[in-house]
Write a protein that holds these residues in place. Structure first.
Motif, mmCIF file in Angstrom:
data_model
loop_
_atom_site.group_PDB
_atom_site.id
_atom_site.type_symbol
_atom_site.label_atom_id
_atom_site.label_comp_id
_atom_site.label_asym_id
_atom_site.label_seq_id
_atom_site.Cartn_x
_atom_site.Cartn_y
_atom_site.Cartn_z
ATOM 1 N N ALA A 182 0.484 -55.840 -26.336
ATOM 2 C CA ALA A 182 1.763 -55.599 -25.690
ATOM 3 C C ALA A 182 1.529 -55.126 -24.262
ATOM 4 C CB ALA A 182 2.562 -54.556 -26.467
ATOM 5 N N SER A 183 2.142 -55.800 -23.300
ATOM 6 C CA SER A 183 1.904 -55.480 -21.897
ATOM 7 C C SER A 183 2.767 -54.337 -21.405
ATOM 8 C CB SER A 183 2.169 -56.721 -21.033
ATOM 9 O OG SER A 183 3.496 -57.165 -21.216
ATOM 10 N N ASP A 184 3.882 -54.080 -22.065
ATOM 11 C CA ASP A 184 4.757 -52.985 -21.652
ATOM 12 C C ASP A 184 5.611 -52.582 -22.845
ATOM 13 O OD1 ASP A 184 7.028 -54.789 -21.771
ATOM 14 O OD2 ASP A 184 6.287 -55.600 -19.877
ATOM 15 N N SER A 185 6.454 -51.572 -22.637
ATOM 16 C CA SER A 185 7.247 -51.033 -23.733
ATOM 17 C C SER A 185 8.289 -52.020 -24.237
ATOM 18 C CB SER A 185 7.937 -49.746 -23.273
ATOM 19 O OG SER A 185 8.776 -50.014 -22.150
ATOM 20 N N ALA A 186 8.578 -53.062 -23.448
ATOM 21 C CA ALA A 186 9.567 -54.042 -23.866
ATOM 22 C C ALA A 186 8.996 -55.041 -24.863
ATOM 23 C CB ALA A 186 10.115 -54.788 -22.648
ATOM 24 N N SER A 187 7.670 -55.118 -24.985
ATOM 25 C CA SER A 187 7.051 -56.091 -25.873
ATOM 26 C C SER A 187 6.871 -55.493 -27.259
ATOM 27 C CB SER A 187 5.693 -56.512 -25.326
ATOM 28 O OG SER A 187 5.838 -57.187 -24.097
ATOM 29 N N PRO A 188 7.049 -56.305 -28.313
ATOM 30 C CA PRO A 188 6.773 -55.786 -29.653
ATOM 31 C C PRO A 188 5.280 -55.565 -29.844
ATOM 32 C CG PRO A 188 7.177 -58.135 -29.727
ATOM 33 C CD PRO A 188 7.448 -57.714 -28.315
ATOM 34 N N SER A 189 4.933 -54.639 -30.701
ATOM 35 C CA SER A 189 3.524 -54.344 -30.961
ATOM 36 C C SER A 189 3.341 -54.037 -32.439
ATOM 37 C CB SER A 189 3.037 -53.159 -30.116
ATOM 38 O OG SER A 189 3.777 -51.993 -30.417
ATOM 39 N N LEU A 190 2.124 -54.222 -32.909
ATOM 40 C CA LEU A 190 1.802 -53.946 -34.301
ATOM 41 C C LEU A 190 1.460 -52.460 -34.414
ATOM 42 C CD1 LEU A 190 1.509 -55.283 -37.065
ATOM 43 C CD2 LEU A 190 -0.896 -55.700 -36.532
ATOM 44 N N ALA A 191 2.434 -51.670 -34.863
ATOM 45 C CA ALA A 191 2.243 -50.225 -34.945
ATOM 46 C C ALA A 191 1.254 -49.853 -36.049
ATOM 47 C CB ALA A 191 3.584 -49.543 -35.192
ATOM 48 N N ALA A 192 1.284 -50.599 -37.146
ATOM 49 C CA ALA A 192 0.372 -50.330 -38.266
ATOM 50 C C ALA A 192 0.394 -51.532 -39.200
ATOM 51 C CB ALA A 192 0.785 -49.070 -39.020
ATOM 52 N N TRP A 193 -0.650 -51.638 -40.006
ATOM 53 C CA TRP A 193 -0.688 -52.675 -41.026
ATOM 54 C C TRP A 193 -1.594 -52.224 -42.151
ATOM 55 C CZ3 TRP A 193 -5.224 -55.123 -42.490
ATOM 56 C CH2 TRP A 193 -6.327 -54.940 -41.639
ATOM 57 N N HIS A 194 -1.386 -52.748 -43.341
ATOM 58 C CA HIS A 194 -2.281 -52.423 -44.444
ATOM 59 C C HIS A 194 -2.175 -53.508 -45.512
ATOM 60 C CE1 HIS A 194 1.558 -50.721 -45.937
ATOM 61 N NE2 HIS A 194 1.060 -50.925 -47.152
ATOM 62 N N LEU A 206 3.081 -55.537 -42.458
ATOM 63 C CA LEU A 206 3.036 -55.380 -41.011
ATOM 64 C C LEU A 206 4.193 -54.504 -40.557
ATOM 65 C CD1 LEU A 206 2.542 -59.175 -40.163
ATOM 66 C CD2 LEU A 206 0.742 -57.451 -40.418
ATOM 67 N N ASP A 207 3.874 -53.447 -39.819
ATOM 68 C CA ASP A 207 4.880 -52.532 -39.278
ATOM 69 C C ASP A 207 5.000 -52.814 -37.781
ATOM 70 O OD1 ASP A 207 6.558 -50.480 -38.650
ATOM 71 O OD2 ASP A 207 5.344 -48.882 -39.498
ATOM 72 N N VAL A 208 6.113 -53.423 -37.373
ATOM 73 C CA VAL A 208 6.274 -53.911 -36.006
ATOM 74 C C VAL A 208 7.198 -52.986 -35.217
ATOM 75 C CG1 VAL A 208 6.990 -55.850 -34.561
ATOM 76 C CG2 VAL A 208 5.915 -56.264 -36.795
ATOM 77 N N ALA A 209 6.676 -52.440 -34.121
ATOM 78 C CA ALA A 209 7.472 -51.600 -33.230
ATOM 79 C C ALA A 209 7.864 -52.414 -32.006
ATOM 80 C CB ALA A 209 6.670 -50.373 -32.796
ATOM 81 N N GLY A 210 9.037 -52.137 -31.450
ATOM 82 C CA GLY A 210 9.461 -52.865 -30.258
ATOM 83 C C GLY A 210 10.777 -52.360 -29.740
ATOM 84 N N ALA A 211 11.179 -52.918 -28.611
ATOM 85 C CA ALA A 211 12.421 -52.491 -27.985
ATOM 86 C C ALA A 211 13.641 -53.028 -28.724
ATOM 87 C CB ALA A 211 12.446 -52.950 -26.529
ATOM 88 N N SER A 272 4.006 -60.579 -28.117
ATOM 89 C CA SER A 272 2.634 -60.110 -28.005
ATOM 90 C C SER A 272 1.795 -60.738 -29.104
ATOM 91 C CB SER A 272 2.554 -58.574 -28.086
ATOM 92 O OG SER A 272 2.847 -58.122 -29.391
ATOM 93 N N GLU A 273 0.493 -60.549 -29.002
ATOM 94 C CA GLU A 273 -0.433 -61.137 -29.961
ATOM 95 C C GLU A 273 -1.564 -60.131 -30.193
ATOM 96 O OE1 GLU A 273 -1.581 -65.487 -29.636
ATOM 97 O OE2 GLU A 273 -3.491 -64.520 -29.121
ATOM 98 N N THR A 274 -1.996 -60.029 -31.427
ATOM 99 C CA THR A 274 -3.114 -59.150 -31.731
ATOM 100 C C THR A 274 -3.941 -59.780 -32.857
ATOM 101 O OG1 THR A 274 -3.728 -56.859 -32.218
ATOM 102 C CG2 THR A 274 -1.927 -57.780 -33.495
ATOM 103 N N THR A 275 -5.120 -59.225 -33.095
ATOM 104 C CA THR A 275 -6.017 -59.744 -34.126
ATOM 105 C C THR A 275 -6.348 -58.639 -35.116
ATOM 106 O OG1 THR A 275 -7.011 -61.302 -32.546
ATOM 107 C CG2 THR A 275 -8.247 -60.847 -34.557
ATOM 108 N N ILE A 276 -6.282 -58.956 -36.400
ATOM 109 C CA ILE A 276 -6.661 -58.010 -37.436
ATOM 110 C C ILE A 276 -7.639 -58.694 -38.378
ATOM 111 C CG2 ILE A 276 -4.441 -56.803 -37.326
ATOM 112 C CD1 ILE A 276 -3.634 -58.243 -39.907
ATOM 113 N N THR A 277 -8.384 -57.898 -39.142
ATOM 114 C CA THR A 277 -9.358 -58.442 -40.093
ATOM 115 C C THR A 277 -9.212 -57.706 -41.416
ATOM 116 O OG1 THR A 277 -10.920 -58.913 -38.315
ATOM 117 C CG2 THR A 277 -11.787 -58.905 -40.557
ATOM 118 N N LEU A 278 -9.035 -58.432 -42.493
ATOM 119 C CA LEU A 278 -8.957 -57.842 -43.823
ATOM 120 C C LEU A 278 -10.372 -57.614 -44.329
ATOM 121 C CD1 LEU A 278 -6.172 -60.024 -45.505
ATOM 122 C CD2 LEU A 278 -5.908 -57.966 -44.148
ATOM 123 N N GLU A 279 -10.810 -56.371 -44.330
ATOM 124 C CA GLU A 279 -12.181 -56.061 -44.763
ATOM 125 C C GLU A 279 -12.215 -55.968 -46.286
ATOM 126 O OE1 GLU A 279 -14.540 -56.224 -42.873
ATOM 127 O OE2 GLU A 279 -13.681 -55.976 -40.863
#
Length: 279
Positions: A182-194, A206-211, A272-279
């Motif tokens: 997320a480049s700024d507060s207006a972009s959604p972001s992945l706050a948490a995941w499990h 997926l817990d998604v935070a955003g404006a 926005s875009e992010t990468t996660i890995t299921l260990e």
């Protein structure tokens, strides 16, 4: 003598004006190639992303109202992702296609992911010699759908001079390409995941935070074309949008564990875009 002076001044003005016009070249575009219920062309110019100005082309696809085309991952109901080839191009070291943030589209057959009416795919170009023109030769294959789906293809060519100007259209398209975070507060972001396996049926949460969480959506992709079902919106928590991915629906969790998963997030304010890995 006065007349000669006037002529010399006029010639100097014309030469200066011509040089200024040449050095202030605008963007360039090919002719539209007409297809069945669609048209496509190439455009090119300089544009900035992440604060860096570079040379970009764009595959500009237009369709009648109500028609759609697909993202790189078409969704649960299937579809034809776009394919791009640049064989036969001249003075081209590399071409990287970027994808604007898509939308979930409800279809009779289920949910698909793509674009309605029009889309402009930016293409980051690296010339072999930046001082020389690039002749871009593109072959594009894609699908368009309304009540029925039609495979389409086009062959496009555009000569891009080294002094090509800035393209506002490409700037707008790049602004809709998800950044890796997320480049700024207006972009959604992945706050948490499990990974939730409490019920015996594993699911990715997926817990998604955003404006603008009310319009938030999420898409998950695995490498190598491994199918991952579309996330489904669950009960929201603390103002965030919560999505769940059923990892028993057409996918074996063993096939994606330990592999990077790309999570693309959108809402009414950005992407926005992010990468996660299921260990």
């Amino acid at each position: 003598m006065a007349t000669d002076k006037v002529i010399r001044l006029a010639l100097a003005f014309l030469m200066t004006g011509s040089a200024a016009a040449w050095s202030d070249a605008g963007p360039v575009a090919s002719e539209w190639v007409q297809g069945m219920n669609n048209q496509v062309r190439l455009i090119a110019g300089h544009a900035a992303r992440d604060g860096k100005t570079a040379l970009y082309a764009g595959v500009d696809l237009s369709m009648p109202g109500g028609w759609k085309t697909y993202w790189r991952t078409p969704g649960d109901a299937g579809g034809v992702p776009p394919e791009f080839e640049w064989d036969g191009s001249e003075n081209l070291a590399s071409a990287t296609v970027l994808y604007p943030a898509p939308h979930r589209i409800h279809d009779k057959a289920g949910d698909v992911v793509g674009y309605k009416n029009a889309v402009l795919f930016p293409v980051l170009l690296t010339p072999q010699d930046p001082a020389k023109p690039v002749t871009l030769h593109g072959k594009v294959a894609y699908g368009i759908c309304k009540d029925i789906c039609i495979p389409a293809e086009a062959e496009l060519q555009l000569v891009i001079p080294p002094d090509v100007g800035t393209s506002g259209e490409l700037m707008d398209a790049l602004a809709r390409v998800p950044e890796h975070k997320a480049s700024d507060s207006a972009s959604p972001s992945l706050a948490a995941w499990h990974l939730d396996q409490s019920s015996g049926k594993p699911k990715l949460v997926l817990d998604v935070a955003g404006a603008d969480p009310t319009t938030a959506d999420a898409f998950v992709e695995a490498p190598g074309g491994i199918y991952v079902p579309l996330p489904k919106r669950a009960a929201d928590q603390a103002g965030n949008a919560v999505f769940e991915v059923d990892l028993t629906d057409g996918v074996n969790i063993k096939d994606i564990k330990g592999k990077p998963l790309t999570v693309t997030l959108i809402d009414g304010k950005g992407q926005s875009e992010t990468t996660i890995t299921l260990e």
